[in-house]
Design an enzyme around this catalytic site. Structure first.
Site, PDB file in Angstrom:
ATOM      1  N   ARG A 111       0.881  -1.253   0.124  1.00 27.55           N
ATOM      2  CA  ARG A 111       0.223   0.033  -0.124  1.00 27.55           C
ATOM      3  C   ARG A 111       0.816   1.343   0.010  1.00 27.55           C
ATOM      4  O   ARG A 111       0.497   2.066  -0.653  1.00 27.55           O
ATOM      5  CB  ARG A 111      -0.950  -0.165   1.228  1.00 27.55           C
ATOM      6  N   TYR A 119      -6.007   9.237   0.247  1.00 21.11           N
ATOM      7  CA  TYR A 119      -6.576   7.861   0.199  1.00 21.11           C
ATOM      8  C   TYR A 119      -7.555   7.328   0.745  1.00 21.11           C
ATOM      9  O   TYR A 119      -7.789   7.763   1.936  1.00 21.11           O
ATOM     10  CB  TYR A 119      -5.048   7.054   0.117  1.00 21.11           C
ATOM     11  N   PHE A 173       3.636   2.494   6.596  1.00 25.22           N
ATOM     12  CA  PHE A 173       3.775   3.698   5.741  1.00 25.22           C
ATOM     13  C   PHE A 173       3.047   4.926   6.396  1.00 25.22           C
ATOM     14  O   PHE A 173       3.542   5.956   6.554  1.00 25.22           O
ATOM     15  CB  PHE A 173       3.509   3.365   4.116  1.00 25.22           C
ATOM     16  N   ASP A 174       1.717   4.550   6.749  1.00 26.15           N
ATOM     17  CA  ASP A 174       0.930   5.565   7.354  1.00 26.15           C
ATOM     18  C   ASP A 174       1.374   6.260   8.537  1.00 26.15           C
ATOM     19  O   ASP A 174       1.860   7.534   8.784  1.00 26.15           O
ATOM     20  CB  ASP A 174      -0.475   5.230   7.570  1.00 26.15           C
ATOM     21  N   THR A 175       1.889   5.379   9.654  1.00 25.20           N
ATOM     22  CA  THR A 175       2.651   5.642  10.876  1.00 25.20           C
ATOM     23  C   THR A 175       3.853   6.558  10.638  1.00 25.20           C
ATOM     24  O   THR A 175       4.133   7.496  11.133  1.00 25.20           O
ATOM     25  CB  THR A 175       2.728   4.528  11.525  1.00 25.20           C
TER      26      THR A 175
END
Length: 392
Positions: A80, A98, A190-192
């Site tokens: 992702r 997203y 990735f988000d964190t």
């Protein structure tokens, strides 16, 4: 009838997918219809296919031909984070965002998500399922894991945001493109990592309470994802302590600074905390062989709390000499009682007969929360230099 876009502002909505032929057509059609009829800004939907092996890519290209302002991008590798990096880094939109393909988050939260970014009020925006105003439907297992993970972020990493994992985020494009080269993860962490990096650079993160319904068909490997996230946290912590996380930011971005002295105190407190936690776990494990869990927890916490206060007194806050040491220990017991209440409460909530491993997970999560409370108490009360000067 489609709404008229406000000026020429453009928001790009990325939907990362891997083997989602079952849900893709319905979800994209629903998302497109919603944005076309209610969203007051220009938009583009990008389906980012991560190496699907079913007919996802074929469906994505069909949707791109059928629906205006929908396009499809194909990647040869899964991830992702990899998909978001690819689309966001090439985007010319004002804001990139997203959402998960299952559309678990109510779409009515999308305009509140991106509006502060388009106005320049904020730099990043996230949906949060942990706010009081949020309405969430999901199983107890996912609820426990999510809350434990976000508690760990706040207590150990000092994160100010409440929900790192909600698949509903947006970023000003110039901010995203400045941060992306420093984000290493290509998967779920990735988000964190992006959020921690943004917070480290003083960027403004806006949170939007969302209504969220769990997708029962979700194929996320929870255990593997959790282990990957823990490894990612360790890597980010090392980079932060070494100073390697600093990157150039756009000149107009407002920066935030740590309170005076905290930049020196936090790394030292973290070192003392890691050593104390390891000592606590060792003592708890040994004591647990001969006494019940609650007694083992109290003994281990008391011994390590005394040592922790003494170490932080000398190492973190630079207090030397024996004068006032007893008073500091007595006041440090307040932090001990907070930790005891949190850990004892977490153990009390466990059902009878659980394994020792589950007990360890519970006390680690509770200790993470107690660590944050301890630092705040020691900094603003026990070892507050102004208070100590007034006492003298």
């Amino acid at each position: 009838m489609e709404t008229t876009a406000v000026g020429t502002r453009l928001v790009e909505v990325v939907v990362p997918v891997h083997n989602e032929q079952r849900a893709l057509r319905e979800s994209i059609a629903r998302l497109h219809a919603y944005l076309a009829t209610t969203f007051p800004y220009g938009f583009r939907i990008t389906i980012a296919d991560n190496a699907s092996t079913d007919d996802t890519w074929g469906l994505a290209t069909e949707l791109a031909r059928e629906l205006p302002r929908v396009r499809a991008v194909h990647l040869d590798e899964k991830g992702r984070g990899r998909a978001l990096r690819r689309v966001w880094s090439e985007s010319e939109a004002d804001v990139v965002s997203y959402m998960d393909v299952d559309l678990s988050t109510d779409l009515d939260a999308f305009l509140p998500l991106v509006a502060p970014l388009l106005s320049g009020h904020s730099d990043l925006a996230i949906g949060t399922r942990l706010a009081r105003a949020s309405r969430v439907e999901r199983g107890p297992k996912r609820e426990f894991i999510s809350r434990s993970y976000n508690l760990l972020l706040r207590s150990v990493m000092g994160a100010g945001f409440s929900d790192a994992q909600c698949g509903f985020k947006a970023v000003r494009t110039e901010i995203a493109q400045a941060l992306l080269p420093a984000v290493e993860d290509e998967q779920w962490f990735f988000d964190t990592e992006l959020l921690l990096l943004a917070e480290r650079h003083g960027l403004r993160i806006h949170e939007v309470p969302v209504d969220w319904v769990d997708d029962p068909d979700s194929r996320v490997d929870i255990l593997r994802t959790a282990l990957d996230d823990l490894r990612g946290l360790a890597r980010v912590a090392r980079k932060t302590l070494s100073g390697a996380a600093r990157i150039p930011m756009p000149a107009q971005v407002r920066r935030a600074e740590l309170p005076r002295g905290m930049a020196r105190q936090l790394p030292r407190f973290a070192i003392v905390g890691v050593v104390s936690t390891l000592a606590y776990l060792a003592l708890f494990t040994m004591s647990r062989q001969v006494v019940p869990a609650q007694a083992a927890n109290a003994v281990a916490l008391l011994v390590t709390a005394v040592a922790n206060t003494a170490a932080n007194r000398r190492f973190t806050f630079g207090v030397r000499g024996a004068g006032g040491a007893l008073r500091d220990q007595v006041e440090g017991m307040i932090a001990f009682l907070v930790g005891l209440a949190l850990t004892s409460g977490s153990l009390a909530l466990l059902p009878d007969g659980v394994s020792h491993g589950v007990e360890l997970v519970a006390v680690i999560a509770a200790n993470a929360a107690a660590t944050l409370v301890r630092f705040l108490l020691l900094r603003v009360w026990v070892f507050n230099p102004e208070r100590r000067r007034n006492a003298r």
